[in-house]
Scaffold this active site. Structure first.
Site, PDB file in Angstrom:
ATOM      1  N   LYS A   1       2.249  -4.218  -7.319  1.00 52.56           N
ATOM      2  CA  LYS A   1       1.002  -3.924  -8.020  1.00 52.56           C
ATOM      3  C   LYS A   1       0.901  -2.446  -8.411  1.00 52.56           C
ATOM      4  O   LYS A   1       0.194  -2.100  -9.345  1.00 52.56           O
ATOM      5  CB  LYS A   1      -0.179  -4.379  -7.192  1.00 52.56           C
ATOM      6  CG  LYS A   1      -0.206  -5.907  -7.121  1.00 52.56           C
ATOM      7  CD  LYS A   1      -1.462  -6.481  -6.548  1.00 52.56           C
ATOM      8  CE  LYS A   1      -1.455  -7.993  -6.629  1.00 52.56           C
ATOM      9  NZ  LYS A   1      -0.402  -8.614  -5.768  1.00 52.56           N
TER      10      LYS A   1
HETATM   11  C1  LIG Z   1       0.053  -9.963  -5.949  1.00 48.33           C
HETATM   12  C2  LIG Z   1       1.375 -10.312  -5.373  1.00 48.33           C
HETATM   13  C3  LIG Z   1       2.106 -11.445  -5.813  1.00 48.33           C
HETATM   14  C4  LIG Z   1       1.570 -12.418  -6.844  1.00 48.33           C
HETATM   15  O1  LIG Z   1       1.486 -11.850  -8.115  1.00 48.33           O
HETATM   16  P1  LIG Z   1       0.611 -12.570  -9.259  1.00 48.33           P
HETATM   17  O2  LIG Z   1       0.610 -11.646 -10.407  1.00 48.33           O
HETATM   18  O3  LIG Z   1      -0.750 -12.765  -8.645  1.00 48.33           O
HETATM   19  O4  LIG Z   1       1.283 -13.873  -9.546  1.00 48.33           O
HETATM   20  C5  LIG Z   1       3.358 -11.664  -5.273  1.00 48.33           C
HETATM   21  N1  LIG Z   1       3.869 -10.853  -4.313  1.00 48.33           N
HETATM   22  C6  LIG Z   1       3.202  -9.769  -3.858  1.00 48.33           C
HETATM   23  C7  LIG Z   1       3.821  -8.936  -2.798  1.00 48.33           C
HETATM   24  C8  LIG Z   1       1.938  -9.452  -4.375  1.00 48.33           C
HETATM   25  O5  LIG Z   1       1.279  -8.384  -3.910  1.00 48.33           O
END
Ligand SMILES: *Cc1c(COP(=O)(O)O)cnc(C)c1O
Length: 465
Positions: free
Chosen positions: A112
């Site tokens: 993120k």
């Molecule tokens: C948020 C997250 C996901 C999922 O991503 P999306 O965009 O919601 O599909 C997968 N792995 C980790 C470690 C995350 O923080």
């Protein structure tokens, strides 16, 4: 670029408008009015370029007209300088045709950061231009809070307040938030659970007087700018492995469908991606959809990959919009049906179109642990539980004569308990995570009481303005 709502009834906005609006006012999500095109020669021209240069080439059509090109280049350089690897999102080879695309070299060691580090700077730039400040308020059960805080720290025109449930996050997760020493960051531990935190945030947004008084805002996963920032690493990785002259495939562990939607956007922009493989944990609504056209809501079950413990994947609506030939009113009807009946049916034709590109597979916690163990035994590579779900999906649904690239979404040290369970040993802790155990924590504990929390946010919004 102009942006339109997936439900067809919100005003068309420019980039600055969608950045600040987040959700469209008809309940839909903003998408570009048309997909920009990256020609084969444009892709070849990216071969020698840095991540930040690639980011500029890929995203400029989305922001053009709202930000000055030189200022945008500076913002991108600064954003990706916060990553600890010179490639920003490096590729690691795990098998003859299997690659890990490591998205976790940012400040909080999860993918993120790639989007939020840019979003924080874009918000600040636009707010400074307008002479405004905002107060961002959010609730976290652990992971997204730290990425949002790191993205907003020290930004002059942003204050950020994150609520977490007191005593219910891991120590590492809490420390990643509470050791950030910046005047515009406030952490509150609420005497309650995650739902209590989320209800407080919802109540603050529902209080119109308060919302306007402090200029309340959010950095949620439906913001178009987050998807835009994520398109870049799909292009970057594809180019490194031979695009446009060789096709590639990606496997993505998925929760809200944001990350894999960015990969889909790259295909729409002309990157030769022959397959997108979705990995689900036990919360498998997306896998049920792609496997059997069954999109029906079930209760959320907690798993070892908590960032994918989601039943309604909000960004899926952006794919629906294309499946419905960009007919916003048809999407609005489908979403109404989904809300009312807990079930969404798109018809055999649209399902057929979706499965030309997408495949999906689900793995429960036992399979995830075995996947982590087996991968490490075979290659020495340690995957976190989210990444492991993606890897298992990639292995279950291989593509002939094509590089398969797995999105590695978190550093394994962030999920040490699961790694210990899988391998019997602790993961090596990177310096960035070690540091939070040495720094001083600052946070307040507050009762689960709206008035008390609002008073604190009001003070934050005013005190440093
Ligand atoms: C948020 C997250 C996901 C999922 O991503 P999306 O965009 O919601 O599909 C997968 N792995 C980790 C470690 C995350 O923080």
């Amino acid at each position: 670029m102009q942006y339109i709502s997936t439900r067809g009834d919100a005003p068309t906005l420019d980039f600055e408008g969608v950045l600040l609006a987040g959700l469209a006012n008809d309940g839909g999500l903003y998408v570009p009015a048309a997909w920009p095109h990256l020609s084969a020669s444009a892709l070849r021209a990216l071969r020698g370029q840095t991540y930040a240069e690639t980011a500029f080439a890929v995203t400029w059509p989305f922001v053009e007209g709202c930000i000055d090109a030189a200022a945008y280049k500076r913002i991108l350089e600064e954003t990706y300088a916060t990553f600890e690897h010179p490639a920003v999102t490096p590729l690691v080879q795990l098998g003859p045709d299997l690659w890990s695309l490591e998205l976790f070299h940012g400040p909080t060691l999860a993918f993120k950061d790639v989007a939020l580090q840019l979003l924080g700077r874009l918000f600040d730039h636009v707010l400074a231009k307008r002479g405004e400040t905002i107060a961002i308020v959010g609730a976290t059960s652990g992971d997204t809070g730290s990425a949002a805080i790191e993205a907003c720290r020290d930004r002059k025109n942003i204050r950020i307040c994150i609520l977490h449930p007191d005593g219910r996050t891991s120590e590492a997760q809490r420390r990643q938030m509470t050791t950030v020493d910046a005047p515009n960051v406030m952490n509150i531990a609420i005497e309650g659970d995650f739902d209590a935190c989320q209800d407080l945030v919802k109540a603050m947004f529902a209080d119109r007087g308060f919302r306007e008084e402090v200029n309340l805002s959010a950095v949620n996963s439906i913001n178009w700018a987050r998807v835009m920032a994520q398109i870049v690493y799909y292009v970057y990785a594809a180019v490194r492995l031979g695009a446009p002259d060789r096709p590639v495939a990606f496997a993505v562990p998925t929760g809200n469908f944001g990350n894999v939607f960015a990969a889909y956007a790259a295909t729409r922009m002309g990157v030769p991606i022959q397959r997108l493989v979705i990995g689900s944990n036990a919360n498998d609504i997306l896998t049920r959809f792609f496997e059997a056209a069954d999109m029906s809501m079930r209760p959320v079950a907690p798993t070892l990959s908590p960032s994918m413990d989601i039943q309604v994947s909000s960004n899926f609506e952006r794919l629906l919009f294309d499946l419905y030939d960009r007919d916003g009113h048809a999407v609005a009807r489908a979403m109404r049906e989904f809300r009312e009946t807990g079930r969404l049916s798109v018809g055999a034709n649209r399902h057929g179109v979706a499965t030309q590109l997408f495949r999906a597979a689900r793995f429960d916690d036992a399979a995830t642990l075995e996947g982590i163990r087996a991968l490490q035994a075979r290659s020495g590579y340690l995957a976190d539980p989210h990444t492991a779900v993606g890897l298992l999906a990639a292995e279950a649904l291989p593509e002939a004569d094509c590089a398969m690239i797995v999105a590695a979404t978190a550093h394994p040290a962030k999920f040490a308990a699961a790694i210990r369970q899988a391998t019997g040993a602790d993961p090596i802790m990177p310096d960035r995570l070690k540091a939070v155990f040495e720094k001083k924590e600052t946070y307040s504990v507050m009762p689960n009481d709206l008035k008390t929390v609002q008073a604190a946010v009001r003070k934050m919004a005013g005190a440093t303005a």
